[in-house]
Design an enzyme around this catalytic site. Structure first.
Site, PDB file in Angstrom:
ATOM      1  N   SER A 275     -52.147  -9.638  51.849  1.00 47.47           N
ATOM      2  CA  SER A 275     -52.667  -9.323  50.514  1.00 47.47           C
ATOM      3  C   SER A 275     -52.257  -7.907  50.130  1.00 47.47           C
ATOM      4  CB  SER A 275     -54.193  -9.442  50.529  1.00 47.47           C
ATOM      5  OG  SER A 275     -54.717  -9.091  49.264  1.00 47.47           O
TER       6      SER A 275
ATOM      7  N   CYS B  76     -57.815   3.680  53.182  1.00 45.78           N
ATOM      8  CA  CYS B  76     -56.831   3.246  52.189  1.00 45.78           C
ATOM      9  C   CYS B  76     -56.702   4.346  51.150  1.00 45.78           C
ATOM     10  CB  CYS B  76     -57.288   1.947  51.524  1.00 45.78           C
ATOM     11  SG  CYS B  76     -56.038   1.234  50.434  1.00 45.78           S
TER      12      CYS B  76
ATOM     13  N   CYS C 288     -65.478  -9.193  51.424  1.00 42.95           N
ATOM     14  CA  CYS C 288     -64.316  -8.530  50.824  1.00 42.95           C
ATOM     15  C   CYS C 288     -64.706  -7.187  50.233  1.00 42.95           C
ATOM     16  CB  CYS C 288     -63.765  -9.341  49.660  1.00 42.95           C
ATOM     17  SG  CYS C 288     -63.122 -10.887  50.129  1.00 42.95           S
TER      18      CYS C 288
ATOM     19  N   GLU D  50     -62.350  -1.686  61.062  1.00 44.33           N
ATOM     20  CA  GLU D  50     -63.151  -2.909  61.148  1.00 44.33           C
ATOM     21  C   GLU D  50     -62.273  -4.160  61.047  1.00 44.33           C
ATOM     22  OE1 GLU D  50     -67.546  -1.630  59.759  1.00 44.33           O
ATOM     23  OE2 GLU D  50     -66.207  -2.037  58.101  1.00 44.33           O
TER      24      GLU D  50
ATOM     25  N   CYS E 238     -63.736  -0.662  45.399  1.00 49.39           N
ATOM     26  CA  CYS E 238     -63.588  -1.015  46.816  1.00 49.39           C
ATOM     27  C   CYS E 238     -64.240   0.039  47.725  1.00 49.39           C
ATOM     28  CB  CYS E 238     -62.101  -1.143  47.130  1.00 49.39           C
ATOM     29  SG  CYS E 238     -61.773  -1.509  48.863  1.00 49.39           S
TER      30      CYS E 238
ATOM     31  N   CYS F 168     -58.644   1.863  44.540  1.00 44.36           N
ATOM     32  CA  CYS F 168     -59.152   0.820  43.640  1.00 44.36           C
ATOM     33  C   CYS F 168     -60.633   1.152  43.423  1.00 44.36           C
ATOM     34  CB  CYS F 168     -58.989  -0.568  44.250  1.00 44.36           C
ATOM     35  SG  CYS F 168     -57.258  -0.975  44.523  1.00 44.36           S
TER      36      CYS F 168
ATOM     37  N   CYS G  75     -59.660 -11.458  59.610  1.00 43.05           N
ATOM     38  CA  CYS G  75     -59.269 -10.521  58.560  1.00 43.05           C
ATOM     39  C   CYS G  75     -58.925  -9.194  59.249  1.00 43.05           C
ATOM     40  CB  CYS G  75     -60.435 -10.377  57.586  1.00 43.05           C
ATOM     41  SG  CYS G  75     -60.088  -9.268  56.233  1.00 43.05           S
TER      42      CYS G  75
ATOM     43  N   GLY H 232     -57.018  -1.106  54.169  1.00 42.26           N
ATOM     44  CA  GLY H 232     -55.657  -0.605  54.003  1.00 42.26           C
ATOM     45  C   GLY H 232     -54.761  -1.450  53.120  1.00 42.26           C
ATOM     46  N   GLU H 233     -53.613  -0.859  52.763  1.00 44.73           N
ATOM     47  CA  GLU H 233     -52.603  -1.565  51.976  1.00 44.73           C
ATOM     48  C   GLU H 233     -51.443  -1.900  52.920  1.00 44.73           C
ATOM     49  OE1 GLU H 233     -51.971  -3.056  49.065  1.00 44.73           O
ATOM     50  OE2 GLU H 233     -49.993  -3.354  49.922  1.00 44.73           O
TER      51      GLU H 233
ATOM     52  N   SER I 211     -53.608  -8.785  44.584  1.00 47.30           N
ATOM     53  CA  SER I 211     -54.881  -8.413  43.959  1.00 47.30           C
ATOM     54  C   SER I 211     -54.628  -8.065  42.504  1.00 47.30           C
ATOM     55  CB  SER I 211     -55.476  -7.209  44.699  1.00 47.30           C
ATOM     56  OG  SER I 211     -55.741  -7.567  46.027  1.00 47.30           O
ATOM     57  N   LEU I 212     -54.793  -9.034  41.624  1.00 47.14           N
ATOM     58  CA  LEU I 212     -54.458  -8.818  40.213  1.00 47.14           C
ATOM     59  C   LEU I 212     -55.644  -8.185  39.476  1.00 47.14           C
ATOM     60  CD1 LEU I 212     -52.145  -9.226  38.219  1.00 47.14           C
ATOM     61  CD2 LEU I 212     -53.090 -11.474  37.689  1.00 47.14           C
ATOM     62  N   HIS I 213     -56.763  -8.860  39.466  1.00 44.20           N
ATOM     63  CA  HIS I 213     -58.054  -8.318  38.994  1.00 44.20           C
ATOM     64  C   HIS I 213     -58.163  -8.049  37.495  1.00 44.20           C
ATOM     65  CE1 HIS I 213     -58.989  -8.187  43.141  1.00 44.20           C
ATOM     66  NE2 HIS I 213     -58.501  -7.009  43.416  1.00 44.20           N
TER      67      HIS I 213
ATOM     68  N   ASN J  16     -68.566  -7.979  45.676  1.00 45.89           N
ATOM     69  CA  ASN J  16     -69.548  -7.663  46.713  1.00 45.89           C
ATOM     70  C   ASN J  16     -69.985  -6.219  46.551  1.00 45.89           C
ATOM     71  OD1 ASN J  16     -69.414 -10.206  48.162  1.00 45.89           O
ATOM     72  ND2 ASN J  16     -67.318  -9.588  48.628  1.00 45.89           N
TER      73      ASN J  16
HETATM   74  N1  SAH Z   1     -54.940  -3.480  49.878  1.00 49.49           N
HETATM   75  C1  SAH Z   1     -54.818  -4.907  49.909  1.00 49.49           C
HETATM   76  C2  SAH Z   1     -55.654  -5.502  50.997  1.00 49.49           C
HETATM   77  C3  SAH Z   1     -57.145  -5.444  50.767  1.00 49.49           C
HETATM   78  S1  SAH Z   1     -57.611  -7.090  50.666  1.00 49.49           S
HETATM   79  C4  SAH Z   1     -55.136  -5.477  48.539  1.00 49.49           C
HETATM   80  O1  SAH Z   1     -55.531  -4.717  47.656  1.00 49.49           O
HETATM   81  O2  SAH Z   1     -54.923  -6.659  48.310  1.00 49.49           O
HETATM   82  C5  SAH Z   1     -59.169  -7.068  50.096  1.00 49.49           C
HETATM   83  C6  SAH Z   1     -59.363  -7.846  48.808  1.00 49.49           C
HETATM   84  O3  SAH Z   1     -60.728  -7.664  48.445  1.00 49.49           O
HETATM   85  C7  SAH Z   1     -58.524  -7.298  47.662  1.00 49.49           C
HETATM   86  O4  SAH Z   1     -58.224  -8.318  46.734  1.00 49.49           O
HETATM   87  C8  SAH Z   1     -59.497  -6.321  47.057  1.00 49.49           C
HETATM   88  O5  SAH Z   1     -59.155  -5.957  45.747  1.00 49.49           O
HETATM   89  C9  SAH Z   1     -60.785  -7.102  47.146  1.00 49.49           C
HETATM   90  N2  SAH Z   1     -61.975  -6.268  47.056  1.00 49.49           N
HETATM   91  C10 SAH Z   1     -62.073  -4.940  47.255  1.00 49.49           C
HETATM   92  N3  SAH Z   1     -63.344  -4.537  47.069  1.00 49.49           N
HETATM   93  C11 SAH Z   1     -64.052  -5.635  46.753  1.00 49.49           C
HETATM   94  C12 SAH Z   1     -65.436  -5.861  46.488  1.00 49.49           C
HETATM   95  N4  SAH Z   1     -66.326  -4.872  46.527  1.00 49.49           N
HETATM   96  N5  SAH Z   1     -65.822  -7.122  46.209  1.00 49.49           N
HETATM   97  C13 SAH Z   1     -64.932  -8.131  46.223  1.00 49.49           C
HETATM   98  N6  SAH Z   1     -63.617  -7.982  46.474  1.00 49.49           N
HETATM   99  C14 SAH Z   1     -63.185  -6.745  46.736  1.00 49.49           C
END
Ligand code: SAH
Length: 328
Positions: free
Chosen positions: A161, A67, A303, A47, A74, A71, A60, A129-130, A183-185, A260
């Site tokens: 990212s 992937c 996202c 997608e 996701c 995580c 995007c 993907g990463e 993506s720190l989180h 999301n």
């Molecule tokens: N693998 C890379 C690229 C993915 S980018 C990465 O991890 O950065 C997508 C971004 O959306 C990342 O920051 C990911 O952690 C975030 N993401 C994943 N699932 C999500 C969700 N359900 N709601 C909001 N952000 C999300």
């Protein structure tokens, strides 16, 4: 192309193709966001999402079929992993999006971005993907995005990212210093390892050191830290304080992403009030912070909602299918 030598024509015939992957589905959101399902030569589908704003059109782009990083919040991770995209499959997403947007009057009139030439002005490697686990192909594709004879985008208009692949960040610093988002989180290793399992291999300290190196290599570079807001998990004020302590010395901005949701996921989005309190706390501590506006969630294009359509090839799915066979 009779103006090319016979030997070059022979070489091209054997080495190159002029085909594009196929758009098999297109969904347009009420906010102008567009999501395409793109079928690759081996029937895997990925997608790609277009997000128009008044002054820009951001695409995007996906870098892998699925992937493998798992995580926990996701949607792509739930689908599993199939394979890396090759360079042509990555760059085709830009070609297909530009084409669809320039030729479909309905998409065009729905968009708030009134483009002059090309609808895609910015690219974020934030799809499925990463990207740093597919470094060679992603770097070649990003060079094409920047090449004056291809898409001519400046490197500041391209953002990659990553979930925090430290060797990949260092390699990127040397070879293709586009804007970096991480993506720190979570503000500590315990919590981050639960949300982003890659943290067990590259913990926060090592990750922040690589971000320091990324900034030091060039001027005016700031890393963006993405932080998904999960109710009751990582959205407490104490997390905001811990985060600001962590980021005190890094040239950065923080991008809060309201979670999301999608079916079957055990997490919830933090309330808007809590997101506001969290960002206020960071601001008070001199961290530059913005909250990402949720776009396209009515078409599952926001996202973390990208899922594509492909066969999972990870050991996990093989285990599950073996269990299913054993049960039947
Ligand atoms: N693998 C890379 C690229 C993915 S980018 C990465 O991890 O950065 C997508 C971004 O959306 C990342 O920051 C990911 O952690 C975030 N993401 C994943 N699932 C999500 C969700 N359900 N709601 C909001 N952000 C999300």
């Amino acid at each position: 192309m009779t103006d090319l030598s016979k030997s070059l024509r022979f070489l091209l015939e054997n080495k190159a193709t002029l085909t594009l992957p196929e758009i098999v589905d297109q969904k347009a959101s009420s906010d102008g966001t567009v999501k395409w399902l793109i079928k690759l030569h081996d029937r895997n589908c990925i997608e790609t999402v277009y997000i128009p704003e008044t002054d820009r059109g951001t695409l995007c782009v996906s870098s892998q079929v699925g992937c493998g990083l798992n995580c926990t919040f996701c949607a792509t991770a739930r689908q599993g992993y199939n394979r890396n995209l090759d360079t042509s499959e990555i760059i085709s997403q830009v070609i297909l999006a530009n084409r669809a947007l320039s030729t479909d009057p309905e998409l065009n009139s729905n968009s708030i971005f009134r483009f002059q030439e090309k609808p895609v002005t910015n690219i974020v490697m934030m799809g499925m993907g990463e990207p740093l686990l597919n470094l060679e192909n992603v770097i070649k594709a990003m060079h094409l995005m920047m090449d004056d004879y291809a898409f001519g985008l400046s490197k500041r208009r391209i953002t990659l990212s990553t979930a925090g692949h430290v060797p990949g960040i260092d390699a990127l610093a040397e070879r293709c210093r586009v804007s970096l988002a991480v993506s720190l989180h979570a503000p500590n290793d315990d919590l981050r390892s639960k949300l982003v399992p890659l943290n067990r291999k590259y913990p926060i300290k090592a990750l922040l050191n690589s971000c320091h190196r990324y900034c030091n290599f060039g001027n005016r570079i700031r890393v963006t830290f993405e932080y998904v807001m999960l109710k009751g998990i990582n959205d407490d004020i104490k997390h905001a304080r811990e985060l600001s302590g962590l980021l005190q010395d890094v040239a950065c901005k923080v991008n809060l992403i309201p979670f999301n949701s999608y079916s079957g996921i055990p997490y919830e989005r933090s309330t808007s009030d809590q997101i506001e309190r969290f960002s206020e706390e960071l601001r008070r501590r001199n961290i530059f912070v913005i909250t990402r506006k949720t776009r396209g969630d009515d078409i599952e294009a926001a996202c973390g909602q990208l899922a594509g359509d492909f066969a999972d090839r990870t050991k996990r799915s093989q285990r599950i299918s073996k269990q299913q066979i054993a049960l039947s």
